[in-house]
Write an enzyme that holds these catalytic residues in place. Structure first.
Site, PDB file in Angstrom:
ATOM      1  N   GLU A 222      56.431  34.726  34.607  1.00 59.44           N
ATOM      2  CA  GLU A 222      55.712  34.186  35.587  1.00 59.44           C
ATOM      3  C   GLU A 222      55.995  32.620  35.499  1.00 59.44           C
ATOM      4  OE1 GLU A 222      53.631  33.045  38.403  1.00 59.44           O
ATOM      5  OE2 GLU A 222      53.506  35.142  38.004  1.00 59.44           O
TER       6      GLU A 222
ATOM      7  N   GLY B  77      48.238  36.405  37.089  1.00 61.86           N
ATOM      8  CA  GLY B  77      47.413  37.182  37.879  1.00 61.86           C
ATOM      9  C   GLY B  77      47.867  37.110  39.431  1.00 61.86           C
ATOM     10  N   GLY B  78      48.776  36.265  39.663  1.00 59.80           N
ATOM     11  CA  GLY B  78      49.403  36.325  41.079  1.00 59.80           C
ATOM     12  C   GLY B  78      48.378  35.364  42.066  1.00 59.80           C
ATOM     13  N   THR B  79      48.580  36.130  43.473  1.00 56.39           N
ATOM     14  CA  THR B  79      47.794  35.319  44.525  1.00 56.39           C
ATOM     15  C   THR B  79      46.581  35.802  44.287  1.00 56.39           C
ATOM     16  OG1 THR B  79      49.880  35.226  45.833  1.00 56.39           O
ATOM     17  CG2 THR B  79      47.694  35.195  47.026  1.00 56.39           C
ATOM     18  N   CYS B  80      46.216  36.943  44.199  1.00 52.18           N
ATOM     19  CA  CYS B  80      44.815  37.763  44.289  1.00 52.18           C
ATOM     20  C   CYS B  80      43.821  36.702  43.189  1.00 52.18           C
ATOM     21  CB  CYS B  80      44.898  38.933  43.529  1.00 52.18           C
ATOM     22  SG  CYS B  80      43.124  39.791  43.644  1.00 52.18           S
TER      23      CYS B  80
ATOM     24  N   HIS C 251      17.948  57.938  52.483  1.00 43.08           N
ATOM     25  CA  HIS C 251      17.137  57.176  53.124  1.00 43.08           C
ATOM     26  C   HIS C 251      16.296  56.051  52.541  1.00 43.08           C
ATOM     27  CE1 HIS C 251      15.011  55.844  56.837  1.00 43.08           C
ATOM     28  NE2 HIS C 251      13.956  55.916  56.308  1.00 43.08           N
TER      29      HIS C 251
END
Length: 464
Positions: A33, A38-41, A445
C-alpha cells in the site's frame, strides 16, 4: 528478493479481504500500500463523507427545528469541529483495518509504491528505506481510482479543491462553485449549503444525474431549489482564473459567454482508474482507452497470473462491489467455484444526498434501451404515514415490474432512508418474490418499509 504465494497491490476494499481469505488457507501474502490502509472508502470516500453529511443533516434539522415545535434561538457551524470528528472516524476505521490485518501471521504489509519488474516480480519503492523486491506466482492489482481533473485553461494554476481536499477545510466557504453535477458534486453541494455556504453547481449535461430517470432528476432539482442550491447546465468552462481571493470560471452556454466567481472551487468531474506509473507497460497488461485494466470473468488480465479487481478493473465504483469482487475472485481462483460471476449481478448503490437516492436493478430509461417490457408503480412520500409523522415527505418510491412474471426488475428510492428500503427490494429480487406478494404482506406499522405495500399497489397506476 522475498518470495510470497501472492502479492496484492493496494489495501483497499478488494485487497484487504482478499489478503485475509488467501492467508486463511495458510498461504503467504505481501500486501503493498503506497498511501494509507483502507483505500478510498475509509480515507477519502464513504466514511469521511458520510460523517460530514451527518453533521450537515444535523445543521439542517436544527435550522428547521421550529417546524417541530422546538424553538432554537440561533446556531452556528464550527467547520473545525466537523473536520475533527471526520478525522476521528477515519483514524478509528483505519486503525481497525490495520489491526485486522495484523492478526494474520501470513500477511506482510509493505508501505510503498509498487512497480512491476516482470509478471512475477514487483519492486517496492519505500520512503526513507531501501527498495524492496518481492515475487509471487499470483499478483493482484487493487489500486482503485483518483479524481479526474479536466484540462481547462488556468485550472492547475488556481487553488481548486477535489473530493479529498475539500474535507480538509477548516472554514466554511462563502460561495462554493461545484464543477460537476454527478453524485459527488451533489453530495458535497448539499452538504456545504447546509453548513452555510452559497453553492452553485455547474455541469456540461442538460440536467442533474443523467443516468437516472427524468422524474428522479426533476424531484432532486426541486429539492435543491428548495434548499437554495443554484444549478447551471449545458456549461462548458473555458478558463479558470484566481485573483483577490476569488476564483472565476469563464464559460459558454446556450445563451453565449458568461462568468461566475466564488470563494472556493470544487472539481467533481468524475474519477479515473489508478493504473499508471506502476509499470504495466513492462508486462503487456491490456488497458482500455479510459485506463481501466481489462480482465476476464476470473479477474485475470492479459498477462497470465496477474489479476485486477475493483475500480481499476472497471467494476462498478462502489465499496460493496469491490468487496464482492474479492469474494468472487477468491472463490473462482482458489476454490475453483465458478458458480457465481460478475455477469448480471445486481448492483445496488446509494447517493447520500438528503433524501437519499438509492437504486437497484433497471430504471425506465435502461429498460427502454434494452427493449425490456415493464410496468411501473410510484408512491410519493407525501402520502406515506411514517414520512408525514417525521416531516420527511420529499421524494418517492418507484418500481419496475415484469408484467408477465410479476418479478421486480428494478427500483429507485428517493426518500428518507432510501438505501435501507432498497436492500429489502434487493432481497425480494434475489428471492424472486413477486410484487403482488409484497403488496399484501403485513409489514410492521408505522414504518417506512410499510409503504412498500402501497408502492406495489400502484404498479398499474402511476398517477400521484
Amino acid at each position: 528478493m522475498k518470495k510470497f504465494d501472492a502479492i496484492i497491490i493496494g489495501a483497499g476494499q478488494s485487497g484487504m479481504p482478499l489478503a485475509k481469505k488467501i492467508s486463511a488457507k495458510g498461504l503467504s501474502v505481501a500486501l503493498i500500500e503506497k498511501r494509507a490502509i483502507g483505500g478510498t472508502c475509509i480515507n477519502d470516500g464513504c466514511s469521511p463523507t458520510k460523517t460530514m453529511a451527518a453533521a450537515a443533516r444535523i445543521a439542517h434539522l436544527v435550522g428547521r427545528a421550529g417546524d417541530f415545535g422546538v424553538e432554537v434561538a440561533s446556531y452556528a457551524v464550527n467547520q473545525k469541529t466537523v473536520k475533527k470528528r471526520k478525522d476521528y472516524i477515519v483514524d478509528l476505521f483505519r486503525g481497525g483495518a490495520s489491526k485486522s490485518l495484523e492478526k494474520s501471521e501470513k500477511i506482510t504489509v509493505i508501505m510503498g509504491k509498487a512497480i512491476f519488474q516482470s509478471s512475477k516480480t514487483v519492486l517496492v519503492k519505500r520512503e526513507g528505506q531501501a527498495d524492496m523486491e518481492v515475487g509471487a506466482d499470483k499478483i493482484f492489482i487493487n489500486t482503485g481510482s483518483s479524481p479526474r481533473i479536466p484540462e481547462i485553461k488556468g485550472l492547475l494554476h488556481s487553488p481548486f479543491l477535489n473530493s479529498s481536499s475539500i474535507m480538509e477545510l477548516e472554514e466554511t466557504p462563502e460561495h462554493l462553485l461545484v464543477l460537476g453535477g454527478g453524485y459527488i458534486g451533489l453530495e458535497f453541494g448539499q452538504m456545504f449549503r447546509r453548513f452555510g455556504s452559497k453553492v452553485t453547481v455547474m455541469d456540461m449535461a442538460s440536467r442533474l444525474v443523467p443516468t437516472e430517470d427524468t422524474d428522479v432528476c426533476e424531484e432532486i432539482s426541486s429539492i435543491f431549489k428548495e434548499e437554495q442550491i443554484d444549478t447551471k447546465f449545458n456549461i462548458k468552462v473555458k478558463k479558470v482564473s484566481h485573483s483577490n481571493g476569488k476564483i472565476t470560471l469563464s464559460y459558454d452556454d446556450k445563451s453565449g459567454e458568461g462568468s461566475i466567481s466564488g470563494s472556493h472551487l470544487l472539481v467533481a468531474t468524475g474519477r479515473k482508474p489508478s493504473s499508471e506509473e506502476m509499470g504495466l507497460e513492462n508486462i503487456a497488461v491490456a488497458r482500455t482507452d479510459s485506463g481501466h485494466i481489462v480482465v476476464d470473468e476470473n479477474f485475470e488480465t492479459s498477462a497470465p497470473g496477474i489479476y485486477a479487481l475493483g475500480d481499476v478493473a472497471g467494476s462498478p465504483p462502489f465499496t460493496h462491489m469491490a468487496y464482492h469482487d474479492a469474494y468472487l475472485a477468491f472463490n473462482r481462483i482458489y476454490e475453483k467455484n465458478t458458480s457465481q460471476s460478475t455477469k448480471d449481478r445486481l448492483v445496488p448503490y446509494c447517493v447520500f444526498i438528503d433524501p437519499q437516492l438509492a437504486r437497484i436493478g433497471l430504471n425506465e430509461q435502461q429498460a427502454k434501451e434494452k427493449g425490456i417490457s415493464y410496468t411501473t408503480g410510484k408512491f410519493w412520500m407525501k402520502h406515506a404515514g411514517r414520512a408525514l409523522e417525521t416531516d420527511e415527505t420529499r421524494g418517492f418510491f418507484k418500481v419496475l415490474v415484469d408484467p408477465e412474471s410479476k418479478q421486480i426488475l428494478g427500483a429507485t428510492n428517493l426518500s428518507m432512508d432510501g438505501g435501507e428500503i432498497m436492500a429489502v427490494l434487493q432481497m425480494a429480487m434475489v428471492g424472486k418474490v413477486p410484487y403482488d406478494q409484497i403488496q399484501h404482506l403485513p409489514i410492521a406499522h408505522p414504518t417506512l418499509a410499510e409503504s412498500l405495500n402501497n408502492l406495489m399497489g400502484q404498479v398499474k397506476n402511476t398517477d400521484e
